[in-house]
Design an enzyme around this catalytic site. Structure first.
Site, PDB file in Angstrom:
ATOM      1  N   ASP A   1      13.404   0.985   1.948  1.00 60.07           N
ATOM      2  CA  ASP A   1      12.877   0.522   0.665  1.00 60.07           C
ATOM      3  C   ASP A   1      13.653  -0.717   0.217  1.00 60.07           C
ATOM      4  O   ASP A   1      14.892  -0.702   0.179  1.00 60.07           O
ATOM      5  CB  ASP A   1      13.013   1.632  -0.383  1.00 60.07           C
ATOM      6  CG  ASP A   1      12.261   1.303  -1.654  1.00 60.07           C
ATOM      7  OD1 ASP A   1      11.059   1.622  -1.725  1.00 60.07           O
ATOM      8  OD2 ASP A   1      12.878   0.726  -2.580  1.00 60.07           O
TER       9      ASP A   1
ATOM     10  N   ASN B   1       9.761  -9.513  -8.303  1.00 61.57           N
ATOM     11  CA  ASN B   1       8.397  -9.710  -8.810  1.00 61.57           C
ATOM     12  C   ASN B   1       8.400 -10.247 -10.233  1.00 61.57           C
ATOM     13  O   ASN B   1       7.669 -11.185 -10.567  1.00 61.57           O
ATOM     14  CB  ASN B   1       7.625  -8.382  -8.769  1.00 61.57           C
ATOM     15  CG  ASN B   1       6.681  -8.286  -7.583  1.00 61.57           C
ATOM     16  OD1 ASN B   1       6.293  -9.299  -7.008  1.00 61.57           O
ATOM     17  ND2 ASN B   1       6.310  -7.081  -7.223  1.00 61.57           N
TER      18      ASN B   1
ATOM     19  N   ASP C   1       5.079 -10.968  -2.688  1.00 67.92           N
ATOM     20  CA  ASP C   1       4.320 -10.806  -1.441  1.00 67.92           C
ATOM     21  C   ASP C   1       5.035 -11.498  -0.280  1.00 67.92           C
ATOM     22  O   ASP C   1       5.055 -10.999   0.844  1.00 67.92           O
ATOM     23  CB  ASP C   1       2.915 -11.389  -1.601  1.00 67.92           C
ATOM     24  CG  ASP C   1       2.029 -10.521  -2.483  1.00 67.92           C
ATOM     25  OD1 ASP C   1       2.422  -9.373  -2.769  1.00 67.92           O
ATOM     26  OD2 ASP C   1       0.947 -10.990  -2.874  1.00 67.92           O
TER      27      ASP C   1
ATOM     28  N   GLU D   1       6.831  -1.374  -1.606  1.00 67.56           N
ATOM     29  CA  GLU D   1       7.908  -2.080  -0.902  1.00 67.56           C
ATOM     30  C   GLU D   1       8.631  -1.146   0.063  1.00 67.56           C
ATOM     31  O   GLU D   1       9.792  -1.342   0.403  1.00 67.56           O
ATOM     32  CB  GLU D   1       8.903  -2.681  -1.893  1.00 67.56           C
ATOM     33  CG  GLU D   1       9.704  -1.672  -2.710  1.00 67.56           C
ATOM     34  CD  GLU D   1       9.030  -1.265  -4.018  1.00 67.56           C
ATOM     35  OE1 GLU D   1       9.749  -0.813  -4.925  1.00 67.56           O
ATOM     36  OE2 GLU D   1       7.805  -1.393  -4.143  1.00 67.56           O
TER      37      GLU D   1
END
Length: 346
Positions: free
Chosen positions: A215, A223, A232, A258
């Site tokens: 992770d 973000n 992204d 993620e």
């Protein structure tokens, strides 16, 4: 993916069921006509086969042996065509039914079995036609031979090309169904399928297998600070780094926003930790850049081992997930393969 294959099988069941009804009705009608014409054996075969087709309608709805029952239907069906073409007092128009053989074979049996079924019965049909209907008129014989041979080749070729393209399109759709659109990695559906294959292989060869959950750290902050476009980019960048260190015998998938999963064949928990530590160092050396600003990307990971931590994928992922969040609570950017209690004992 399994559901897609079942849907394809259901399509064949539906086509076969329709064909069975047509065969039943046609068998009844032709048996009456051929009885009037005095073709007793052919009429008997047609009525018996029509009744067999009627009985088969119920069977093919639920049977798991659809291919076997399809062959049990088609081989006698094609053989009756050959017999009808061979016996005296039948019309040359019977050969029209021979031209349906490639279509039915490829549609119901697939490309490989359909090819051989078509080849055997179409060639037999052409030979029988020549034996029964050729006259002493040489030019007419040549024209007839060319017509039936080329029309048969055309039907086989069209059926073969159609089925090959259908199989390729189906494989492509199944591949897309098992692929994460953003990163190009496998998705959870493909992960489940691959685990079944790899765990069976590990058990058969008595080798270990490890499952890891990876992770990305502080992904929400990336973000929020830089926007979803950079988020992204971070996901794709991370996927490429993970993929670059994944062996061909292993399976890498994106299973969440993620979060990534890695199945490692012939790897114990300690082997998996060593491998993930190498990848973690690679992440440190490979930040992403937003303009002139360097944005570090790190990850936390949890590892579980087949048999030692569970035998099914859900259990192993649950174990790995618990250790992943233990890594998060311990400060992130680390790999953990044992539970808190086990760590305390050791």
């Amino acid at each position: 993916m399994i559901a897609s294959l079942e849907q394809s099988q259901q399509h064949r069941r539906d086509v076969l069921r329709l064909l069975l009804w047509i065969t039943f009705i046609g068998g009844c009608l032709f048996s009456v006509v051929n009885t009037i014409r005095g073709l007793w054996w052919l009429a008997g075969l047609e009525i018996v086969y029509g009744l067999f087709s009627l009985a088969l309608i119920r069977i093919i709805r639920t049977t798991t042996y659809i291919q076997i029952w399809t062959l049990a239907y088609l081989i006698p069906f094609f053989s009756i065509m050959m017999y009808a073409l061979y016996i005296p007092n039948t019309s040359s128009s019977t050969f029209v039914w021979v031209l349906t053989i490639p279509v039915l074979s490829y549609l119901l049996l697939g490309r490989k079995v359909g090819f051989w079924s078509s080849l055997v019965f179409v060639v037999a049909g052409i030979v029988i036609y020549h034996f029964r209907f050729m006259t002493g008129n040489f030019p007419l014989n040549v024209a007839t031979t060319l017509n039936i041979t080329l029309s048969s080749i055309a039907m086989m070729s069209f059926a073969h090309i159609y089925e090959r393209n259908r199989e390729m399109n189906e494989e492509r759709l199944l591949e897309l169904a098992g692929t994460d659109r953003l990163t190009g990695l496998a998705n959870r559906m493909k992960l489940v399928e691959s685990f079944a294959r790899l765990s069976a292989l590990a058990s058969r060869n008595q080798v270990p297998l490890a499952v890891a959950l990876v992770d990305l750290d502080f992904f929400k902050m990336i973000n929020d600070k830089y926007g979803h476009g950079v988020g992204d980019e971070a996901l794709c960048h991370s996927a490429e780094l993970l993929r670059s260190k994944t062996r061909t015998t292993d399976m890498l998938a994106r299973v969440g926003g993620e979060e990534f999963a890695l199945i490692m064949l012939s790897a114990t928990r300690s082997d998996a930790v060593g491998h993930l530590e190498e990848i973690r160092k690679l992440f440190h050396k490979s930040p992403i850049w937003v303009g002139s600003q360097k944005v570090p990307v790190t990850f936390s990971a949890g590892v579980a081992e087949l048999n030692a931590d569970g035998v099914d994928l859900d259990t192993l992922l649950s174990k790995a997930d618990g250790r992943l969040y233990q890594a998060k609570r311990s400060g992130r950017d680390r790999v953990i393969s044992v539970d808190d209690v086990q760590a305390a004992v050791e």
